[in-house]
Motif scaffolding. Structure first.
Motif, PDB file in Angstrom:
ATOM      1  N   SER A  90       0.822  -1.197   0.000  1.00  0.00           N
ATOM      2  CA  SER A  90       0.000   0.000   0.000  1.00  0.00           C
ATOM      3  C   SER A  90       0.861   1.255   0.000  1.00  0.00           C
ATOM      4  O   SER A  90       1.749   1.408   0.829  1.00  0.00           O
ATOM      5  CB  SER A  90      -0.928  -0.007   1.219  1.00  0.00           C
ATOM      6  N   GLY A  91       0.613   2.114  -0.967  1.00  0.00           N
ATOM      7  CA  GLY A  91       1.348   3.374  -1.069  1.00  0.00           C
ATOM      8  C   GLY A  91       0.572   4.487  -0.401  1.00  0.00           C
ATOM      9  O   GLY A  91      -0.640   4.593  -0.556  1.00  0.00           O
ATOM     10  N   ILE A  92       1.284   5.286   0.359  1.00  0.00           N
ATOM     11  CA  ILE A  92       0.658   6.374   1.098  1.00  0.00           C
ATOM     12  C   ILE A  92       1.075   7.683   0.456  1.00  0.00           C
ATOM     13  O   ILE A  92       2.260   7.929   0.270  1.00  0.00           O
ATOM     14  CB  ILE A  92       1.132   6.355   2.572  1.00  0.00           C
ATOM     15  N   ARG A  93       0.118   8.501   0.094  1.00  0.00           N
ATOM     16  CA  ARG A  93       0.449   9.825  -0.456  1.00  0.00           C
ATOM     17  C   ARG A  93       1.180  10.643   0.594  1.00  0.00           C
ATOM     18  O   ARG A  93       0.812  10.614   1.763  1.00  0.00           O
ATOM     19  CB  ARG A  93      -0.833  10.568  -0.829  1.00  0.00           C
TER      20      ARG A  93
ATOM     21  N   ASN B 112      -9.737   9.659   7.177  1.00  0.00           N
ATOM     22  CA  ASN B 112      -8.645   8.733   6.848  1.00  0.00           C
ATOM     23  C   ASN B 112      -8.486   7.693   7.951  1.00  0.00           C
ATOM     24  O   ASN B 112      -8.285   6.521   7.692  1.00  0.00           O
ATOM     25  CB  ASN B 112      -7.287   9.451   6.747  1.00  0.00           C
ATOM     26  N   TYR B 113      -8.550   8.183   9.182  1.00  0.00           N
ATOM     27  CA  TYR B 113      -8.296   7.301  10.321  1.00  0.00           C
ATOM     28  C   TYR B 113      -9.262   6.123  10.333  1.00  0.00           C
ATOM     29  O   TYR B 113      -8.852   4.973  10.432  1.00  0.00           O
ATOM     30  CB  TYR B 113      -8.379   8.067  11.652  1.00  0.00           C
ATOM     31  N   PHE B 114     -10.562   6.424  10.220  1.00  0.00           N
ATOM     32  CA  PHE B 114     -11.554   5.346  10.288  1.00  0.00           C
ATOM     33  C   PHE B 114     -11.696   4.611   8.961  1.00  0.00           C
ATOM     34  O   PHE B 114     -12.358   3.589   8.884  1.00  0.00           O
ATOM     35  CB  PHE B 114     -12.898   5.880  10.782  1.00  0.00           C
ATOM     36  N   GLY B 115     -11.081   5.154   7.913  1.00  0.00           N
ATOM     37  CA  GLY B 115     -11.071   4.460   6.632  1.00  0.00           C
ATOM     38  C   GLY B 115      -9.825   3.618   6.524  1.00  0.00           C
ATOM     39  O   GLY B 115      -9.670   2.601   7.205  1.00  0.00           O
ATOM     40  N   MET B 116      -8.898   4.097   5.705  1.00  0.00           N
ATOM     41  CA  MET B 116      -7.704   3.322   5.371  1.00  0.00           C
ATOM     42  C   MET B 116      -6.812   2.965   6.558  1.00  0.00           C
ATOM     43  O   MET B 116      -6.325   1.854   6.664  1.00  0.00           O
ATOM     44  CB  MET B 116      -6.863   4.104   4.351  1.00  0.00           C
ATOM     45  N   VAL B 117      -6.579   3.940   7.450  1.00  0.00           N
ATOM     46  CA  VAL B 117      -5.521   3.726   8.442  1.00  0.00           C
ATOM     47  C   VAL B 117      -5.850   2.604   9.418  1.00  0.00           C
ATOM     48  O   VAL B 117      -5.039   1.719   9.674  1.00  0.00           O
ATOM     49  CB  VAL B 117      -5.218   5.048   9.195  1.00  0.00           C
ATOM     50  N   ARG B 118      -7.084   2.652   9.936  1.00  0.00           N
ATOM     51  CA  ARG B 118      -7.439   1.620  10.912  1.00  0.00           C
ATOM     52  C   ARG B 118      -7.410   0.222  10.284  1.00  0.00           C
ATOM     53  O   ARG B 118      -7.062  -0.756  10.931  1.00  0.00           O
ATOM     54  CB  ARG B 118      -8.815   1.908  11.493  1.00  0.00           C
TER      55      ARG B 118
ATOM     56  N   ARG C 203       5.937  -8.695  -5.343  1.00  0.00           N
ATOM     57  CA  ARG C 203       5.071  -9.781  -5.824  1.00  0.00           C
ATOM     58  C   ARG C 203       3.802  -9.872  -4.987  1.00  0.00           C
ATOM     59  O   ARG C 203       3.359 -10.967  -4.592  1.00  0.00           O
ATOM     60  CB  ARG C 203       5.838 -11.106  -5.845  1.00  0.00           C
ATOM     61  N   ALA C 204       3.223  -8.703  -4.735  1.00  0.00           N
ATOM     62  CA  ALA C 204       2.017  -8.630  -3.902  1.00  0.00           C
ATOM     63  C   ALA C 204       0.822  -9.210  -4.646  1.00  0.00           C
ATOM     64  O   ALA C 204       0.750  -9.147  -5.870  1.00  0.00           O
ATOM     65  CB  ALA C 204       1.729  -7.181  -3.522  1.00  0.00           C
ATOM     66  N   ASN C 205      -0.111  -9.749  -3.909  1.00  0.00           N
ATOM     67  CA  ASN C 205      -1.359 -10.190  -4.535  1.00  0.00           C
ATOM     68  C   ASN C 205      -2.566  -9.402  -4.047  1.00  0.00           C
ATOM     69  O   ASN C 205      -3.657  -9.557  -4.559  1.00  0.00           O
ATOM     70  CB  ASN C 205      -1.564 -11.702  -4.347  1.00  0.00           C
ATOM     71  N   LYS C 206      -2.366  -8.513  -3.057  1.00  0.00           N
ATOM     72  CA  LYS C 206      -3.487  -7.700  -2.564  1.00  0.00           C
ATOM     73  C   LYS C 206      -3.059  -6.240  -2.398  1.00  0.00           C
ATOM     74  O   LYS C 206      -1.959  -5.967  -1.896  1.00  0.00           O
ATOM     75  CB  LYS C 206      -3.978  -8.225  -1.205  1.00  0.00           C
ATOM     76  N   VAL C 207      -3.940  -5.340  -2.812  1.00  0.00           N
ATOM     77  CA  VAL C 207      -3.662  -3.907  -2.676  1.00  0.00           C
ATOM     78  C   VAL C 207      -4.918  -3.212  -2.155  1.00  0.00           C
ATOM     79  O   VAL C 207      -5.960  -3.262  -2.803  1.00  0.00           O
ATOM     80  CB  VAL C 207      -3.263  -3.278  -4.038  1.00  0.00           C
ATOM     81  N   PRO C 208      -4.840  -2.598  -0.979  1.00  0.00           N
ATOM     82  CA  PRO C 208      -6.019  -1.884  -0.480  1.00  0.00           C
ATOM     83  C   PRO C 208      -6.148  -0.551  -1.208  1.00  0.00           C
ATOM     84  O   PRO C 208      -5.328   0.339  -1.002  1.00  0.00           O
ATOM     85  CB  PRO C 208      -5.704  -1.665   1.012  1.00  0.00           C
TER      86      PRO C 208
ATOM     87  N   PHE D 104     -12.402  -4.705   1.890  1.00  0.00           N
ATOM     88  CA  PHE D 104     -12.625  -4.380   3.296  1.00  0.00           C
ATOM     89  C   PHE D 104     -13.964  -4.884   3.823  1.00  0.00           C
ATOM     90  O   PHE D 104     -14.201  -4.873   5.008  1.00  0.00           O
ATOM     91  CB  PHE D 104     -12.568  -2.870   3.522  1.00  0.00           C
ATOM     92  N   GLY D 105     -14.825  -5.248   2.906  1.00  0.00           N
ATOM     93  CA  GLY D 105     -16.158  -5.687   3.329  1.00  0.00           C
ATOM     94  C   GLY D 105     -16.892  -4.575   4.044  1.00  0.00           C
ATOM     95  O   GLY D 105     -16.933  -3.439   3.590  1.00  0.00           O
TER      96      GLY D 105
END
Ligand code: TRP
Length: 329
Positions: free
Chosen positions: A6-9, A18-24, A138-143, A179-180
């Motif tokens: 996962s790349g962070i801008r 952001n906190y309750f989305g991606m970061v947590r 060689r990642a297979n998952k990217v959030p 993330f479901g």
């Protein structure tokens, strides 16, 4: 176990959205997957930042993610520009990335429209660099969020193209991390939409208590409910949503009843919400500031992160060079 990249801008402070989305989710993810989190500071050069801003942004983002609970002993947390292997893969992938497909990318077309004075080749090949970031481990998952789905699609295309061209099955085709139900959407304070970077709409993790009070007290509401049991209007609904996340259930219930009986005073509700936000953000803010003033700790994290990332990237590049035909005599 999945491998996640996962790349962070590297621009903009984290806000509650952001906190309750991606970061947590990133924090949770690190315990269940092999995670590579990095600050995308090559990508940020497309906007030509000055050296001081670039450096301070990287430091701030690093401190914020650490304060939120990314554990550098569990996940690999690193700075993109510390891993030059990614540049080599980027160059190699560029040989098989076609101008036409890059020009058709939505994010590129948007940049052309928004900054016609700076349409550089880095912008055009942004998806190639992003693909290199991902497949080098060689990642297979990217959030990713919706806005990055096309880039992930292109990553799969570049990975597949490499495999097909060299008749290997080397790079996995990474999928979006799902993330479901876990993504909590945090509304803004301006009455509509979601919390973002724009002024007045967001509460940043580094906001001081007096800033939080001021922002919350200015939040958009309405002129008050007119009949008993009436549904709250959109802006008030948003305040209740924020309160559900930040306050305890009894508090939310209290204000819901006040609203239903038309006795609510939005000023009281906002005061309560502001204090609950302050209680929530204060330990995180203090931790951010603590990390920001601890250059020894930061440089240790960055050094160890780079080491782990380069080990993984270096292994891939040795394989890739061999596959392509760069071989020793
Ligand atoms: N393009 C992503 C964004 O704007 C950042 C990014 C760069 C990224 N490289 C990546 C995200 C690799 C995931 C994987 O948010």
């Amino acid at each position: 176990m999945d491998t996640v990249v996962s790349g962070i801008r590297s621009t903009g402070n984290l806000h509650l959205g952001n906190y309750f989305g991606m970061v947590r989710n990133a924090v949770k993810m690190q315990y269940e997957n092999k995670c590579y989190f990095f600050i995308a500071d090559y990508h940020s050069l497309t906007t030509h930042p000055n050296p001081v801003d670039l450096h301070m942004n990287i430091k701030q983002v690093m401190a914020e993610y650490l304060a939120c609970g990314i554990d550098p002993d569990i996940a690999t947390l690193f700075i993109q520009s510390d891993v030059p292997e990614v540049c080599e893969l980027y160059l190699l992938l560029n040989m098989n990335a076609y101008i036409g497909e890059l020009e058709r990318t939505t994010s590129f077309k948007e940049k052309v429209r928004k900054q016609p004075e700076n349409v550089n080749a880095g912008l055009l090949t942004y998806p190639v660099l992003m693909a290199a970031d991902i497949i080098i481990h060689r990642a297979n998952k990217v959030p990713v969020g919706k806005d990055q789905e096309q880039h992930l699609e292109m990553t799969r295309k570049f990975a597949r193209r490499f495999n097909t061209m060299h008749k290997v099955n080397y790079f996995p085709e990474p999928e979006a991390y799902n993330f479901g139900e876990e993504l909590i959407k945090i509304p803004g304070l301006d009455g509509s939409g979601k919390m973002g970077k724009s002024e007045g709409n967001g509460i940043f993790l580094v906001d001081e208590p007096k800033t939080i009070r001021k922002k919350v007290m200015r939040a958009v509401t309405d002129t008050g409910p007119e009949k008993q049991g009436q549904e709250p209007s959109e802006p008030v609904k948003n305040l209740f949503t924020l309160m559900e996340v930040m306050s305890d259930p009894g508090t939310v219930e209290y204000f819901r009843e006040k609203h239903a009986s038309c006795e609510i005073r939005y000023g009281d509700m906002k005061k309560q919400l502001a204090e609950d936000m302050i209680n929530f953000t204060t330990p995180i803010r203090e931790r951010i500031n603590e990390i920001m003033s601890d250059n020894n700790y930061l440089s240790k994290v960055v050094r160890e992160g780079a080491e782990k990332a380069r080990e993984s990237a270096g292994k891939t590049m040795r394989d890739v060079r061999e596959i392509i035909g760069y071989r020793s005599f």
